[in-house]
Design an enzyme around this catalytic site. Structure first.
Site, PDB file in Angstrom:
ATOM      1  N   GLY A 199    -116.582 -42.218 -10.509  1.00 10.47           N
ATOM      2  CA  GLY A 199    -115.497 -42.440 -10.379  1.00 10.47           C
ATOM      3  C   GLY A 199    -115.670 -43.962 -11.402  1.00 10.47           C
ATOM      4  N   ALA A 259    -116.099 -46.306 -15.378  1.00  8.67           N
ATOM      5  CA  ALA A 259    -115.971 -45.719 -16.950  1.00  8.67           C
ATOM      6  C   ALA A 259    -115.790 -44.306 -16.468  1.00  8.67           C
ATOM      7  CB  ALA A 259    -117.630 -45.085 -16.297  1.00  8.67           C
ATOM      8  N   SER A 292    -118.531 -40.684  -4.541  1.00  6.66           N
ATOM      9  CA  SER A 292    -118.303 -41.047  -2.935  1.00  6.66           C
ATOM     10  C   SER A 292    -118.115 -42.114  -2.749  1.00  6.66           C
ATOM     11  CB  SER A 292    -120.695 -40.871  -3.618  1.00  6.66           C
ATOM     12  OG  SER A 292    -121.172 -41.582  -2.362  1.00  6.66           O
ATOM     13  N   ILE A 306    -118.786 -53.458  -7.624  1.00  6.68           N
ATOM     14  CA  ILE A 306    -118.818 -54.377  -7.982  1.00  6.68           C
ATOM     15  C   ILE A 306    -116.698 -55.198  -8.789  1.00  6.68           C
ATOM     16  CG2 ILE A 306    -118.920 -57.128  -8.925  1.00  6.68           C
ATOM     17  CD1 ILE A 306    -122.063 -56.350  -8.424  1.00  6.68           C
ATOM     18  N   VAL A 310    -114.215 -56.519 -10.018  1.00 13.51           N
ATOM     19  CA  VAL A 310    -114.280 -58.386 -10.488  1.00 13.51           C
ATOM     20  C   VAL A 310    -113.269 -58.237 -11.666  1.00 13.51           C
ATOM     21  CG1 VAL A 310    -116.816 -58.180 -10.976  1.00 13.51           C
ATOM     22  CG2 VAL A 310    -116.049 -56.885 -12.508  1.00 13.51           C
ATOM     23  N   LYS A 363    -105.117 -61.728 -23.213  1.00 12.76           N
ATOM     24  CA  LYS A 363    -106.610 -62.255 -23.913  1.00 12.76           C
ATOM     25  C   LYS A 363    -106.232 -62.532 -25.311  1.00 12.76           C
ATOM     26  CE  LYS A 363    -111.177 -62.052 -24.528  1.00 12.76           C
ATOM     27  NZ  LYS A 363    -112.483 -60.586 -23.711  1.00 12.76           N
ATOM     28  N   LEU A 398    -121.954 -48.128 -18.206  1.00 12.91           N
ATOM     29  CA  LEU A 398    -123.529 -48.425 -17.307  1.00 12.91           C
ATOM     30  C   LEU A 398    -124.533 -47.230 -17.759  1.00 12.91           C
ATOM     31  CD1 LEU A 398    -122.297 -51.120 -14.466  1.00 12.91           C
ATOM     32  CD2 LEU A 398    -122.511 -51.327 -16.955  1.00 12.91           C
ATOM     33  N   ILE A 430    -115.474 -51.991 -21.265  1.00 10.20           N
ATOM     34  CA  ILE A 430    -114.722 -51.066 -21.913  1.00 10.20           C
ATOM     35  C   ILE A 430    -114.990 -51.202 -23.556  1.00 10.20           C
ATOM     36  CG2 ILE A 430    -112.014 -51.112 -21.682  1.00 10.20           C
ATOM     37  CD1 ILE A 430    -113.073 -51.396 -19.151  1.00 10.20           C
TER      38      ILE A 430
END
Length: 518
Positions: A14, A17, A44, A50, A52, A83, A340, A353
């Site tokens: 999940g 990505a 899972s 992480i 962030v 941004k 990743l 992203i």
């Protein structure tokens, strides 16, 4: 669906990505007359992520628009802020400061880009010329902490900029999860313990979960992160290691309290063995330290991170290890790696992203049928390789052009070998003031110009076509543009005030640790 169309897509993993893949696939394949494709995502509960603050590039807006997301609703649900670019501190040399803003440096004239017009005056020796950053509307806005959405209508100082978002990556994944499941995607909670292959061709037939369930499928997306469960664990795709030119191999991330002033930009601060990131969100600030553990210890890296915070830390730093590089093949047989699992490039230019988004977009464009013609995988792999290498070169540029010699890390970066493609791009700009773009889907000329000039590369000569512009007339024109930008920005609202009116997120209770190491 008829014929040999894909009947079932299984997404392994999940997070950002997985759900960025599930959302557009569910939108396109699980709805409408005649559609019979299932989209199943296996997540899972034992594998954490992480959480962030995530910074993005302007193209994230196109992904959101393609899903039909409401801008204000998305911002509220992800604690997002706007941004305008990235502020770089200490890169190139100690005390250096420059901005990579989104958008052009004023309008083009007779086919010549605004930054080239400024360069014409700079190289002619004209005195009193302001910085090229004064012609970047995004940069001027960021300096003054101002933001508003670009105005519609003909080109003007009010729409001469682009923008992206900062958001909470965990909240974004949850937002897309709800979107995908509302459109027919199925979430299965479980841990994969075995992978079943077809005897005939070695394609993945199914995965087995710890509780004994068997999940079959036609197409499998590996979104399992660094574990690369299918693409490497099963398909042995191979990995191209880029550590020699991108030596950072560690990161620590920690949230801190929201700053009183909500800045509309990411900050990257170079330190002795890497760099610090700062990403402002509505409910907190995301912070991290990317570094090479051959040049510093984890304990020292943690101290540098915590000492660099401008608000109180809300948790302990979380440790991450990585090897920069990419899978030699992101698509093997009926497995496609996304995120990743397909590779890692440090988040210096907010490309994580982008790589997910483009990976999913290319899969939609090159969607196979159950015959899985090898030409489709070959084209997908070619384009992903080109993108990874283009981003790699852009990130290496930040390190290679350093004049810092205050630490072993920066001395290594100055001396390290770089790709021939990047060396050519640097030498061409230094010698002749030309910027060559090798990947038209990658960073554009204004971005390269921002970095090259910001890092101290001044061309020795200029494009002779620029000499047809009269210097005095050109300076008058550029001064008029600069004043228009300054005047327009002065009338814009404060970034925090704009968000409060446009899409204020509900308050979130943040954890307060009993103690923090210092």
């Amino acid at each position: 669906m008829d014929g040999k169309a894909i009947r079932k897509i299984v997404i392994v993993g999940g997070g950002t990505a997985g759900w960025m893949a599930a959302a557009p696939l569910a939108q396109r394949l699980c709805q409408g007359p005649g559609q019979r494709c299932e989209v199943v995502l296996i997540e899972s509960p034992d594998i954490g992520t992480i959480g962030v603050g995530e910074a993005t590039l302007p193209t994230i807006r196109f992904y959101n628009q393609a899903l039909g997301l409401d801008n204000a609703d998305f911002i509220k649900n992800t604690q997002a802020s706007f941004k305008l670019g990235i502020e770089f501190k200490g890169w190139g040399h100690l005390g250096n400061r420059f901005f990579h803003g989104f958008g052009e440096f004023g309008p083009a004239v007779d086919g010549m880009a605004g930054h080239m017009l400024w360069l014409r005056l700079r190289l002619s020796g004209m005195t009193g010329l302001p910085s090229h950053e004064d012609w970047s509307a995004a940069t001027v806005m960021a300096r003054q902490n101002r933001f508003t959405l670009p105005q519609s209508g003909p080109p003007s100082a009010g729409n001469a900029f682009s923008y992206a978002f900062h958001f909470d990556a965990g909240l974004y994944a949850a937002y897309l999860r709800d979107y995908a499941m509302q459109r027919g995607a199925v979430r299965i909670e479980g841990t994969i313990v075995d992978v079943e292959l077809r005897d005939t061709d070695g394609f993945v037939a199914a995965v087995r979960l710890q509780d004994g369930r068997r999940i079959d499928g036609d197409l499998f997306l590996d979104c399992s992160g660094f574990r690369a469960l299918l693409i490497e664990g099963v398909m042995k795709a191979g990995y191209e290691d880029w550590s020699a030119m991108l030596p950072c191999n560690s990161a620590q991330a920690v949230p801190s309290a929201r700053a009183p002033s909500l800045t509309p930009f990411t900050t990257s601060t170079a330190r002795s063995a890497g760099w610090l990131w700062r990403i402002p969100l509505q409910h907190r600030t995301g912070n991290g330290h990317v570094y090479c553990n051959q040049f510093t210890s984890d304990a020292e890296a943690s101290r540098v991170l915590l000492d660099g915070l401008d608000t109180e830390a809300l948790d302990e730093p979380r440790q991450l290890r990585f090897t920069t590089g990419r899978r030699r093949q992101a698509w093997v047989k009926n497995v496609v790696a996304v995120g990743l699992a397909s590779g890692f490039l440090e988040p210096l230019e907010s490309t994580s992203i982008q790589l997910i988004m483009d990976g999913v977009g290319r899969l939609v464009e090159l969607m196979p049928d159950r015959d899985f013609h090898p030409a489709l995988a070959a084209e997908y792999n070619r384009r992903m390789q080109a993108q990874y290498e283009s981003i790699r070169d852009f990130i290496v540029l930040h390190y290679k052009l350093t004049r810092r010699d205050d630490s072993e890390f920066w001395r290594y970066c100055a001396a390290m070998p770089i790709p021939d493609t990047l060396r050519h791009q640097i030498e061409l700009f230094r010698a002749a003031g030309r910027i060559v773009i090798l990947d038209r889907e990658g960073f554009s000329e204004p971005s390269w110009f921002s970095l090259l000039m910001g890092l101290g590369v001044v061309p020795q000569s200029r494009d002779p076509w620029l000499d047809r512009f009269d210097g005095d007339a050109l300076r008058t024109h550029l001064e008029r543009v600069r004043r228009a930008i300054a005047g327009t920005v002065a009338g814009m609202p404060d970034h925090g005030d704009f968000i409060a009116q446009f899409a204020a997120a509900p308050p979130v209770a943040m954890p307060r640790p009993a103690s923090m190491p210092h």
